[in-house]
Design a protein around this motif. Structure first.
Motif, PDB file in Angstrom:
ATOM      1  N   GLY A 118       0.927  -1.532   0.157  1.00 37.26           N
ATOM      2  CA  GLY A 118      -0.290  -0.482  -0.226  1.00 37.26           C
ATOM      3  C   GLY A 118       0.730   1.407   0.144  1.00 37.26           C
ATOM      4  N   HIS A 119       1.823   1.396  -1.285  1.00 35.01           N
ATOM      5  CA  HIS A 119       2.504   2.984  -1.158  1.00 35.01           C
ATOM      6  C   HIS A 119       1.636   3.659  -2.058  1.00 35.01           C
ATOM      7  CE1 HIS A 119       6.713   4.415  -2.763  1.00 35.01           C
ATOM      8  NE2 HIS A 119       5.671   4.938  -1.748  1.00 35.01           N
ATOM      9  N   GLU A 120       2.090   4.799  -0.579  1.00 40.25           N
ATOM     10  CA  GLU A 120       0.421   6.141  -0.347  1.00 40.25           C
ATOM     11  C   GLU A 120       0.902   6.643  -1.692  1.00 40.25           C
ATOM     12  OE1 GLU A 120      -2.234   7.259   1.175  1.00 40.25           O
ATOM     13  OE2 GLU A 120      -1.896   5.128   1.928  1.00 40.25           O
ATOM     14  N   GLY A 121       0.317   7.201  -2.618  1.00 38.72           N
ATOM     15  CA  GLY A 121       0.780   8.541  -3.571  1.00 38.72           C
ATOM     16  C   GLY A 121       1.466   7.217  -4.545  1.00 38.72           C
ATOM     17  N   PRO A 144      -9.249  -4.340   3.868  1.00 38.82           N
ATOM     18  CA  PRO A 144      -8.356  -4.466   4.882  1.00 38.82           C
ATOM     19  C   PRO A 144      -7.486  -4.934   5.272  1.00 38.82           C
ATOM     20  CG  PRO A 144     -10.784  -4.928   4.759  1.00 38.82           C
ATOM     21  CD  PRO A 144     -10.190  -3.502   3.241  1.00 38.82           C
ATOM     22  N   LYS A 145      -7.029  -6.008   3.248  1.00 37.28           N
ATOM     23  CA  LYS A 145      -6.132  -6.940   3.301  1.00 37.28           C
ATOM     24  C   LYS A 145      -4.914  -6.592   3.483  1.00 37.28           C
ATOM     25  CE  LYS A 145      -3.017 -10.075   2.105  1.00 37.28           C
ATOM     26  NZ  LYS A 145      -2.163 -11.088   2.862  1.00 37.28           N
ATOM     27  N   ASN A 176      -1.296  -5.261   6.516  1.00 34.90           N
ATOM     28  CA  ASN A 176       0.144  -5.422   5.825  1.00 34.90           C
ATOM     29  C   ASN A 176       0.474  -4.196   6.213  1.00 34.90           C
ATOM     30  OD1 ASN A 176      -0.409  -7.732   4.840  1.00 34.90           O
ATOM     31  ND2 ASN A 176      -0.977  -7.320   2.241  1.00 34.90           N
ATOM     32  N   ARG A 177       0.403  -2.973   6.295  1.00 27.77           N
ATOM     33  CA  ARG A 177       0.427  -1.539   6.165  1.00 27.77           C
ATOM     34  C   ARG A 177       0.784  -2.347   8.010  1.00 27.77           C
ATOM     35  NH1 ARG A 177      -0.157   3.049   2.727  1.00 27.77           N
ATOM     36  NH2 ARG A 177       0.248   3.829   4.866  1.00 27.77           N
ATOM     37  N   ALA A 178       0.137  -2.442   8.812  1.00 23.76           N
ATOM     38  CA  ALA A 178       0.223  -2.131   9.651  1.00 23.76           C
ATOM     39  C   ALA A 178       1.239  -3.444  10.264  1.00 23.76           C
ATOM     40  CB  ALA A 178      -1.345  -3.058  10.700  1.00 23.76           C
ATOM     41  N   ARG A 179       1.095  -3.858   9.688  1.00 27.55           N
ATOM     42  CA  ARG A 179       1.886  -4.981  10.149  1.00 27.55           C
ATOM     43  C   ARG A 179       3.290  -5.448   9.987  1.00 27.55           C
ATOM     44  NH1 ARG A 179       1.250  -9.138   6.613  1.00 27.55           N
ATOM     45  NH2 ARG A 179       3.408  -8.836   5.438  1.00 27.55           N
ATOM     46  N   ASP A 180       3.854  -4.352   8.444  1.00 19.48           N
ATOM     47  CA  ASP A 180       5.153  -3.656   8.505  1.00 19.48           C
ATOM     48  C   ASP A 180       5.520  -2.370   9.420  1.00 19.48           C
ATOM     49  OD1 ASP A 180       4.769  -5.279   6.405  1.00 19.48           O
ATOM     50  OD2 ASP A 180       4.123  -3.298   4.709  1.00 19.48           O
ATOM     51  N   ALA A 181       4.672  -1.925   9.970  1.00 19.96           N
ATOM     52  CA  ALA A 181       5.305  -1.007  11.368  1.00 19.96           C
ATOM     53  C   ALA A 181       5.199  -1.274  12.278  1.00 19.96           C
ATOM     54  CB  ALA A 181       3.871   0.077  10.754  1.00 19.96           C
ATOM     55  N   ARG A 182       4.773  -2.453  12.868  1.00 22.35           N
ATOM     56  CA  ARG A 182       4.838  -3.067  13.790  1.00 22.35           C
ATOM     57  C   ARG A 182       6.377  -3.667  14.071  1.00 22.35           C
ATOM     58  NH1 ARG A 182      -0.111  -5.356  12.957  1.00 22.35           N
ATOM     59  NH2 ARG A 182       0.556  -7.568  12.971  1.00 22.35           N
TER      60      ARG A 182
END
Length: 136
Positions: A70-73, A89-90, A94-100
């Protein structure tokens, strides 16, 4: 938008998408090697199993596909128009997992960088960014 593949064919196609040794990851690895850096790959003993680890420098690099993460922009990271109820949601998960994963590595004392798939299309700019990251 209607999918041209049957659900079974789409499932086989998506199952074949690999998470290691992708073209963007190989490009980053070739670049780092040419710059004289030596590294380890996919260290499972580290949080999030970073794609590239430079233990001597305390650096970890994730190489993300723009769509999958989900690369923004980014043109490559545009959300899918089909099955929005699935992909929204998928990709968010993924983005939330990457941040964690990145936060856990930082807590463990590692410096973390993310290289996006689209960045591998401008290798000179990427090389300069990686030099700055590795020199810091």
């Amino acid at each position: 938008m209607v999918d041209r593949l049957t659900p079974e064919a789409r499932s086989r196609l998506m199952a074949a998408v690999g998470g290691k040794d992708t073209a963007p990851e190989l490009a980053v690895r070739r670049m780092l090697h040419a710059m004289g850096y030596r590294f380890r790959l996919h260290r499972r003993d580290l949080p999030g199993t970073p794609d590239i680890v430079l233990p001597r420098h305390g650096k970890a690099i994730f190489v993300h596909g723009c769509f999958w993460h989900g690369h923004e922009g980014c043109r490559l990271g545009r959300p899918s128009k089909s099955r929005v109820e699935y992909w929204g949601p998928k990709i968010a998960a993924n983005r939330a997992r990457d941040a964690r994963k990145a936060a856990a590595l930082r807590r463990a004392g590692w410096s973390v960088a993310t290289v996006w798939e689209c960045e591998t299309r401008q290798m000179n700019k990427l090389a300069a960014r990686l030099r700055r990251f590795l020199a810091a």
